[in-house]
Scaffold this motif. Sequence first.
Motif, PDB file in Angstrom:
ATOM      1  N   ASP A 173       0.953  -0.902   0.294  1.00 26.55           N
ATOM      2  CA  ASP A 173      -0.588   0.361   0.221  1.00 26.55           C
ATOM      3  C   ASP A 173       0.682   1.052   0.134  1.00 26.55           C
ATOM      4  OD1 ASP A 173      -1.991   1.927   0.420  1.00 26.55           O
ATOM      5  OD2 ASP A 173      -2.537   0.961   1.917  1.00 26.55           O
ATOM      6  N   ASN A 209      -4.550   2.365  -1.170  1.00 28.45           N
ATOM      7  CA  ASN A 209      -5.398   1.196  -1.833  1.00 28.45           C
ATOM      8  C   ASN A 209      -6.677   0.882  -0.980  1.00 28.45           C
ATOM      9  OD1 ASN A 209      -3.807   0.705  -3.672  1.00 28.45           O
ATOM     10  ND2 ASN A 209      -2.826  -0.534  -2.500  1.00 28.45           N
ATOM     11  N   LYS A 213      -9.670   2.100  -4.472  1.00 25.84           N
ATOM     12  CA  LYS A 213      -9.560   0.525  -4.812  1.00 25.84           C
ATOM     13  C   LYS A 213      -8.491   0.809  -6.333  1.00 25.84           C
ATOM     14  CE  LYS A 213     -10.723  -1.742  -1.010  1.00 25.84           C
ATOM     15  NZ  LYS A 213      -8.845  -1.724  -0.336  1.00 25.84           N
TER      16      LYS A 213
END
Length: 228
Positions: A173, A209, A213
Amino acid sequence: MEVTGKNGELVKVLVVTRKQALQSYKINYGSKKEGLIFTEALLRQEQGNQFSFEIADKLGRLEVKAYPSADVVFKSISSDINCKQVDKDGLLGSFVFNPAVVNKPAVNFTSIVDHNLTAAKLFKDSVLTAFSKSKQFKPLQPGPLYTTTFHSLPNQQLYESTYSCKPSAGIVDWEVTVNYAGDLMTMYQDNKLIYDQFNYNGICKFRLNYLVKNTARPILIQVLPVEK
């Protein structure tokens, strides 16, 4: 240092700095053996002699020290990440992990000007009118004027941000830091509210994230000033 008790039992004493103590983890390995790991990362012991590390670093680099150096040795890791022992001083073994490839993220940040001031004022007035019907309404503290759907508001500052984050070895991430001056900040994607924050230190951090998304679509950032 080593201390021998009256019963002949040998006790080893390891003295570390305060910084090392705050970054230490006790692990179990081998056949009921115990060791120590020193690292800035968050360490988790998985099944058996497997461990996972989580750290916030732009290059994905990780340094680890292990005790005792003779026994605790990292021998293998993901094929996408290099593991190299860089030092072994008799007490602590030092290891460095480096991803084979790091794709640095790209950020685009653009200021937007909304010239429809009349519509912004009308929307604010409509929200205040609805608030005034509540028993908890206070003229000096009406509450947040934004809604779950994006609407322009007077004296706002608007920005559009896009992010391009290609997959990199070991990186799960990306953390985004936004510095702003204002009363509060809201974020919208496809005109829907995805995040908001009341200003308490002028810094907003969020994980990309976790928040969105699909990073290809732009995020609209709205900063509102402190009301009189």
